[in-house]
Design an enzyme around this catalytic site. Sequence first.
Site, PDB file in Angstrom:
ATOM      1  N   ASP A  99      36.553  38.850  34.269  1.00 48.38           N
ATOM      2  CA  ASP A  99      37.474  38.368  35.265  1.00 48.38           C
ATOM      3  C   ASP A  99      37.582  39.440  36.422  1.00 48.38           C
ATOM      4  OD1 ASP A  99      39.342  37.540  36.808  1.00 48.38           O
ATOM      5  OD2 ASP A  99      40.789  36.853  35.068  1.00 48.38           O
TER       6      ASP A  99
ATOM      7  N   HIS B  35      37.970  34.324  34.996  1.00 44.51           N
ATOM      8  CA  HIS B  35      39.102  33.885  35.225  1.00 44.51           C
ATOM      9  C   HIS B  35      39.594  32.503  34.745  1.00 44.51           C
ATOM     10  CE1 HIS B  35      42.909  34.883  37.340  1.00 44.51           C
ATOM     11  NE2 HIS B  35      42.909  33.750  38.154  1.00 44.51           N
TER      12      HIS B  35
ATOM     13  N   SER C 142      46.805  32.328  35.567  1.00 49.00           N
ATOM     14  CA  SER C 142      46.796  33.122  36.844  1.00 49.00           C
ATOM     15  C   SER C 142      48.097  32.992  37.557  1.00 49.00           C
ATOM     16  CB  SER C 142      45.719  32.583  37.933  1.00 49.00           C
ATOM     17  OG  SER C 142      45.583  33.335  38.883  1.00 49.00           O
TER      18      SER C 142
END
Length: 290
Positions: free
Chosen positions: A235, A263, A116
């Site tokens: 996600d 995610h 991320s």
Amino acid sequence: MSVNTLSRTQPTPVDVKSNFIDASGLKTHYLTCGDPSKPPIILIHGGGAGATAMGNWQGTFDLFAKTHYVIAPEMLGFGQTAKPQNIAYSQDDRVNHMKAFLDAMDLTGIPLVGNSMGGATSLGICMKWPEAVSDLVLMGSAGLNVEITPAMMPILGYDFTIEGMHKLISALTGPLYTASEENIKARHEGSLDPDGRVAYTKAMGWIREQGGLAYAEEEISQVKNRTLVVNGKDDIVVPLAYGIRFMELLENSTGYFMPHIGHWVMIEAPEEFAEVVQGFLARNPGTGAA
């Protein structure tokens, strides 16, 4: 310090050590495990509230330690790393700090694995200092102009309550994953550090002002480092289409997309994730992987 001291949840069998180093004047916390004679691998956590190196990576430490010396730093404003109050917590701030960490550790030509915000930070290092990185792994990576949807508001608008943490973790994970109450409580408590709360609020505010955490696509396409793009197909933070777009922009990229995963690939499917990353690195003699 052992992993049992550092974490209340799911201790791993390897000995995980807590360390600090000065990175351009910023006290930086990082975890290490495995045999220092093995090639290093850098794991950079994501940017959700309460995120730490241990919280993100503890399920993979013993797996990666089979082939690498594992180093997991905490980014500016997170965990036990410095949280100065006089900066904007922009993406450049994080990229520059993480490069300073690599320099302080005398690490270059090494693989970076970023989740991320940590993926965007790793990508930013490749943009500015491509020689510092042998291989890049982007897992649910920020960096593209992802639409901010209502489904993302539990993350961007986290309210520092236990209910808010339940919603945040639900937004970050796929339909088959259920976090334990112990995990939720630990992450919530970690998010309440006063300086960390200010840093997180600033970082999320900067992202909202920018309309997301994104680089120009022409800048991304200049990155030639060998790259593995990993995405959970469920996600909602970085939807599958953006993983595919990374593949289109990054000339030397390979993709791996996982069904029923959100995610948090490294938490939802740690064994499969580590196996895929290790296989990818092993095919490049430059990493020195066994």
